[in-house]
Design an enzyme around this catalytic site. Structure first.
Site, PDB file in Angstrom:
ATOM      1  N   HIS A 232       2.991   6.182   8.113  1.00 45.85           N
ATOM      2  CA  HIS A 232       2.783   4.754   7.861  1.00 45.85           C
ATOM      3  C   HIS A 232       3.823   3.843   8.510  1.00 45.85           C
ATOM      4  O   HIS A 232       3.683   2.631   8.464  1.00 45.85           O
ATOM      5  CB  HIS A 232       2.788   4.481   6.351  1.00 45.85           C
TER       6      HIS A 232
HETATM    7  C1  UD1 Z   1       6.642  -0.244   2.277  1.00 45.17           C
HETATM    8  C2  UD1 Z   1       8.159  -0.101   2.397  1.00 45.17           C
HETATM    9  C3  UD1 Z   1       8.491   1.291   2.915  1.00 45.17           C
HETATM   10  C4  UD1 Z   1       7.795   2.385   2.121  1.00 45.17           C
HETATM   11  C5  UD1 Z   1       6.299   2.107   2.068  1.00 45.17           C
HETATM   12  C6  UD1 Z   1       5.571   3.160   1.255  1.00 45.17           C
HETATM   13  C7  UD1 Z   1       9.411  -2.158   2.967  1.00 45.17           C
HETATM   14  C8  UD1 Z   1      10.126  -2.854   4.032  1.00 45.17           C
HETATM   15  N1  UD1 Z   1       8.695  -1.057   3.346  1.00 45.17           N
HETATM   16  O1  UD1 Z   1       6.098  -0.222   3.583  1.00 45.17           O
HETATM   17  O2  UD1 Z   1       9.899   1.472   2.835  1.00 45.17           O
HETATM   18  O3  UD1 Z   1       8.039   3.644   2.724  1.00 45.17           O
HETATM   19  O4  UD1 Z   1       6.102   0.806   1.495  1.00 45.17           O
HETATM   20  O5  UD1 Z   1       4.238   2.888   1.098  1.00 45.17           O
HETATM   21  O6  UD1 Z   1       9.455  -2.582   1.829  1.00 45.17           O
HETATM   22  N2  UD1 Z   1      -1.242  -2.915   1.970  1.00 45.17           N
HETATM   23  C9  UD1 Z   1      -2.431  -2.800   1.290  1.00 45.17           C
HETATM   24  N3  UD1 Z   1      -2.378  -2.518  -0.039  1.00 45.17           N
HETATM   25  C10 UD1 Z   1      -1.208  -2.368  -0.710  1.00 45.17           C
HETATM   26  C11 UD1 Z   1      -0.012  -2.517   0.006  1.00 45.17           C
HETATM   27  C12 UD1 Z   1      -0.035  -2.774   1.338  1.00 45.17           C
HETATM   28  O7  UD1 Z   1      -3.490  -2.920   1.875  1.00 45.17           O
HETATM   29  O8  UD1 Z   1      -1.222  -2.133  -1.925  1.00 45.17           O
HETATM   30  C13 UD1 Z   1      -1.250  -3.222   3.401  1.00 45.17           C
HETATM   31  C14 UD1 Z   1      -0.688  -4.608   3.644  1.00 45.17           C
HETATM   32  O9  UD1 Z   1      -1.721  -5.499   3.846  1.00 45.17           O
HETATM   33  C15 UD1 Z   1       0.163  -4.464   4.885  1.00 45.17           C
HETATM   34  C16 UD1 Z   1       0.403  -2.982   5.014  1.00 45.17           C
HETATM   35  O10 UD1 Z   1      -0.394  -2.309   4.064  1.00 45.17           O
HETATM   36  O11 UD1 Z   1      -0.485  -4.919   6.017  1.00 45.17           O
HETATM   37  C17 UD1 Z   1       1.857  -2.654   4.846  1.00 45.17           C
HETATM   38  O12 UD1 Z   1       2.365  -3.022   3.554  1.00 45.17           O
HETATM   39  P1  UD1 Z   1       3.891  -3.478   3.343  1.00 45.17           P
HETATM   40  O13 UD1 Z   1       4.142  -3.728   1.916  1.00 45.17           O
HETATM   41  O14 UD1 Z   1       4.195  -4.540   4.301  1.00 45.17           O
HETATM   42  O15 UD1 Z   1       4.785  -2.291   3.821  1.00 45.17           O
HETATM   43  P2  UD1 Z   1       4.606  -0.710   3.864  1.00 45.17           P
HETATM   44  O16 UD1 Z   1       4.287  -0.331   5.278  1.00 45.17           O
HETATM   45  O17 UD1 Z   1       3.678  -0.232   2.800  1.00 45.17           O
END
Ligand code: UD1
Length: 396
Positions: A232
């Site tokens: 991811h």
């Molecule tokens: C975050 C953490 C990372 C951790 C990871 C585990 C930071 C900087 N990063 O990264 O350390 O390893 O979580 O999962 O805090 N999204 C959804 N549904 C959700 C959550 C996210 O669809 O419930 C999508 C969002 O729209 C976004 C993407 O996933 O585009 C990434 O989510 P984001 O919270 O930005 O960071 P992670 O890559 O999940």
């Protein structure tokens, strides 16, 4: 004493569960010295499968306050969290704010609390990948710089902090809190059936296709070797030139030698679709695509995997303790202690396809041994709370 603890994203949830339990134990045993605890969820992860499923599976009480921050750029997530968390701090006026790990919630809440002169405790302090292009590394460095009490998972983290000038008195070696959760949930995980995990979480089945190419009658006996994959990190999935060769390797080599169980993070699914790679993965019968799975399901799959390919932080530690060979698709790691040369089961390959292939082939010929670093003994949460109480006693 009033403690506010903060969670925001998936890797926080398994860390908070034992900490809450240690507060409950304390309150049961010390009715005259109750700790008033407030759990704040920033809402960074909001999907049921990324958030609620963990609260339910790990019996974490519902958050007292949800800041509803959701997705966004780093600045948006940190900014909104700070605005909302400041209101919480003003209302509760806690003695301590406890933050965990390295996600955006960790950074945002420690800055906010510190500016309001609230004492801050960081659980999982001192971990360093040395890579300031990783958002999590920035979060770690700033969080540790601002925290009053730094609770470290291993001695290497203590050395990192000392090099940065942190005084010895602020650093306490408590072990790895994630292993508390792992130990406490091992028996429950063992009861799960792999076929059932696949059936319940299959992306293909949800879209009207068979979840796994098994003959009827074999449905509860997933006995095959399989590789497990989680991916991811923006550095692996946000760039087509990097993601495409990885996908080719997974389809043409891994899935050609064994089943590949892939739990797909929402970010990764979006990117695979954007780069027109989703179809290639989706149409490969040997790749079992799952939605993000819950804690026990992941633990069960990790326990039985022939090997794991991952860019996660936490899985490196869990794999080492379980003895699962772990190919880490990162150039560096904050979990140095889990590397093969330190006794663990993990090896770094970055996203260099030749290196990944080499380690994959090697993994097919070796059997890793389980490795449990010092104080990864399932009693870390209790030590965390004791150190907070002790800090206040010293301060009086
Ligand atoms: C975050 C953490 C990372 C951790 C990871 C585990 C930071 C900087 N990063 O990264 O350390 O390893 O979580 O999962 O805090 N999204 C959804 N549904 C959700 C959550 C996210 O669809 O419930 C999508 C969002 O729209 C976004 C993407 O996933 O585009 C990434 O989510 P984001 O919270 O930005 O960071 P992670 O890559 O999940």
């Amino acid at each position: 004493m009033k403690i506010v603890s903060v969670v925001g994203a998936r890797p926080n949830f398994m860390k908070i569960a034992p900490f809450i339990r240690s507060i409950e134990d304390h309150n049961r045993n010390n009715p005259g010295k109750l700790i008033e605890h407030t759990l704040v969820h920033t809402g960074q992860h909001y999907d049921d499968r990324m958030s609620q499923a963990f609260f339910k599976a790990l019996n974490i009480p519902a958050a007292d306050i949800n800041l509803g921050v959701g997705s966004g750029t780093h600045a948006e997530q940190v900014g909104y969290t700070m605005i909302e968390f400041e209101k919480v701090i003003k209302k509760i006026n806690p003695d301590w704010v406890v933050v965990l790990g390295d996600v955006n919630a960790t950074l945002a809440c420690v800055i906010t609390a510190k500016k309001d002169h609230i004492k801050c405790c960081h659980i999982e302090a001192g971990l360093r990948s040395g890579d300031m292009r990783m958002p999590e590394e920035i979060n770690r460095v700033v969080t540790d710089r601002l925290s009053d009490l730094l609770l470290i998972p291993d001695e290497l983290s203590g050395s990192n902090l000392k090099k940065e000038g942190v005084p010895d008195s602020a650093i306490k070696f408590v072990g790895n809190i994630m292993i508390d959760t792992m130990d406490a949930n091992m028996d429950k995980a063992k009861e799960l059936k792999i076929d059932e995990i696949i059936r319940l979480n299959s992306i293909r089945k949800d879209r009207g296709m068979s979840s796994v190419n098994h003959k009827q009658g074999e449905i509860d006996s997933f006995k095959e070797d399989y590789a497990l994959l989680t991916l991811h990190r923006p550095s692996n999935v946000d760039n087509r030139e990097i993601l495409e060769p990885i996908v080719h390797f997974l389809c043409d080599e891994v899935a050609a030698s064994m089943k590949l169980i892939w739990t797909v993070h929402p970010r990764t699914e979006k990117q695979l679709k954007k780069f027109y790679l989703w179809e290639k993965v989706f149409s490969n019968d040997n790749i079992i695509l799952l939605y993000p799975i819950n804690y026990h399901e992941m633990l069960r799959l990790n326990m039985n995997a022939r090997l794991i390919l991952t860019d996660s932080g936490g899985l490196q530690g869990e794999s080492s303790v379980l003895g699962t060979t772990c190919i880490t698709l990162r150039w560096n790691t904050e979990w140095t202690i889990t590397l093969r040369e330190k006794g663990g089961t993990s090896v770094l390959t970055g996203n260099d396809i030749e290196k990944i292939k080499g380690e994959f082939r090697k993994a097919l010929t070796i059997k890793s041994k389980a490795f449990r670093p010092e104080l990864w003994d399932g009693k870390t949460a209790q030590r965390c709370l004791n150190e907070i109480i002790e800090f206040d006693r010293r301060d009086e």
